[in-house]
Motif scaffolding. Structure first.
Motif, mmCIF file in Angstrom:
data_model
loop_
_atom_site.group_PDB
_atom_site.id
_atom_site.type_symbol
_atom_site.label_atom_id
_atom_site.label_comp_id
_atom_site.label_asym_id
_atom_site.label_seq_id
_atom_site.Cartn_x
_atom_site.Cartn_y
_atom_site.Cartn_z
ATOM 1 N N LYS A 23 -38.795 4.103 11.007
ATOM 2 C CA LYS A 23 -39.332 3.532 9.602
ATOM 3 C C LYS A 23 -39.106 4.555 8.687
ATOM 4 O O LYS A 23 -38.672 4.061 7.519
ATOM 5 N N GLU A 24 -39.238 6.064 8.813
ATOM 6 C CA GLU A 24 -39.051 6.781 7.685
ATOM 7 C C GLU A 24 -37.625 6.802 7.379
ATOM 8 O O GLU A 24 -36.881 6.830 6.194
ATOM 9 N N ALA A 25 -36.550 6.722 8.308
ATOM 10 C CA ALA A 25 -35.222 6.848 8.043
ATOM 11 C C ALA A 25 -34.681 5.660 7.366
ATOM 12 O O ALA A 25 -33.977 5.703 6.346
ATOM 13 N N ASN A 26 -35.609 4.370 7.875
ATOM 14 C CA ASN A 26 -34.864 2.946 7.108
ATOM 15 C C ASN A 26 -35.246 3.187 5.628
ATOM 16 O O ASN A 26 -34.795 2.626 4.610
ATOM 17 N N ARG A 27 -36.647 3.831 5.287
ATOM 18 C CA ARG A 27 -37.112 4.096 3.869
ATOM 19 C C ARG A 27 -36.480 5.012 3.209
ATOM 20 O O ARG A 27 -35.979 4.666 2.102
ATOM 21 N N TYR A 28 -35.694 5.892 3.786
ATOM 22 C CA TYR A 28 -34.778 7.011 3.072
ATOM 23 C C TYR A 28 -33.510 6.186 2.605
ATOM 24 O O TYR A 28 -33.126 6.165 1.597
ATOM 25 N N SER A 29 -33.041 5.317 3.522
ATOM 26 C CA SER A 29 -31.922 4.468 3.212
ATOM 27 C C SER A 29 -32.216 3.443 1.982
ATOM 28 O O SER A 29 -31.318 3.327 0.862
ATOM 29 N N GLU A 30 -33.425 2.870 2.069
ATOM 30 C CA GLU A 30 -33.744 1.936 0.844
ATOM 31 C C GLU A 30 -33.881 3.049 -0.622
ATOM 32 O O GLU A 30 -33.203 2.363 -1.369
ATOM 33 N N LEU A 31 -34.340 4.007 -0.455
ATOM 34 C CA LEU A 31 -34.569 4.776 -1.557
ATOM 35 C C LEU A 31 -33.164 5.314 -2.199
ATOM 36 O O LEU A 31 -33.029 5.395 -3.492
ATOM 37 N N LYS A 32 -32.408 5.622 -1.267
ATOM 38 C CA LYS A 32 -30.862 5.928 -1.541
ATOM 39 C C LYS A 32 -30.267 4.982 -2.309
ATOM 40 O O LYS A 32 -29.584 5.175 -3.484
ATOM 41 N N ILE A 33 -30.472 3.459 -1.907
ATOM 42 C CA ILE A 33 -29.791 2.345 -2.651
ATOM 43 C C ILE A 33 -30.666 2.405 -4.103
ATOM 44 O O ILE A 33 -29.935 2.174 -5.158
ATOM 45 N N PHE A 34 -31.998 2.504 -3.945
ATOM 46 C CA PHE A 34 -32.576 2.431 -5.381
ATOM 47 C C PHE A 34 -31.946 3.754 -6.190
ATOM 48 O O PHE A 34 -32.019 3.313 -7.475
#
Length: 110
Positions: A23-34
């Motif tokens: 979940k934390e790794a997925n959120r990191y991926s989302e934040l990198k896109i933002f």
């Protein structure tokens, strides 16, 4: 590479960074896109915040936010924590963080 901890989270390595859960790794991926889209800036991982100073016979108490970033739309700093399980210790640290840093940071729990 996956390893389990006491809360049944799988450790994940992404961009040579070790995350405590998928979940934390997925959120990191989302934040990198933002961040690439210019919606956020200054993304930081595991930023420590002092909650209680070191005492004579006690260590200092700190809280590490999973992610800290500047939200360019809101014009505010965001401290974000990715949680699956909320321990009593985490809840107390969250309350202390909000009390001390609430005027400078919005707190988001994902």
């Amino acid at each position: 590479m996956y390893r389990f901890n006491k809360y049944s989270n799988q450790k994940v390595i992404l961009d040579n960074i070790k995350f405590d859960s998928k979940k934390e790794a997925n959120r990191y991926s989302e934040l990198k896109i933002f961040e690439k889209a210019g919606e956020i800036s200054n993304l930081q991982l595991q930023k420590p915040f002092l909650l209680i100073d070191k005492q004579k016979d006690e260590r200092a108490v700190t809280y590490k936010a999973d992610f800290v970033y500047y939200d360019d739309k809101k014009q505010r700093w965001i401290a974000e924590d990715v949680k699956g399980y909320r321990t009593k210790e985490y809840i107390i640290k969250r309350k202390l963080f909000k009390s001390i840093y609430g005027k400078d940071y919005d707190f988001i729990e994902v």
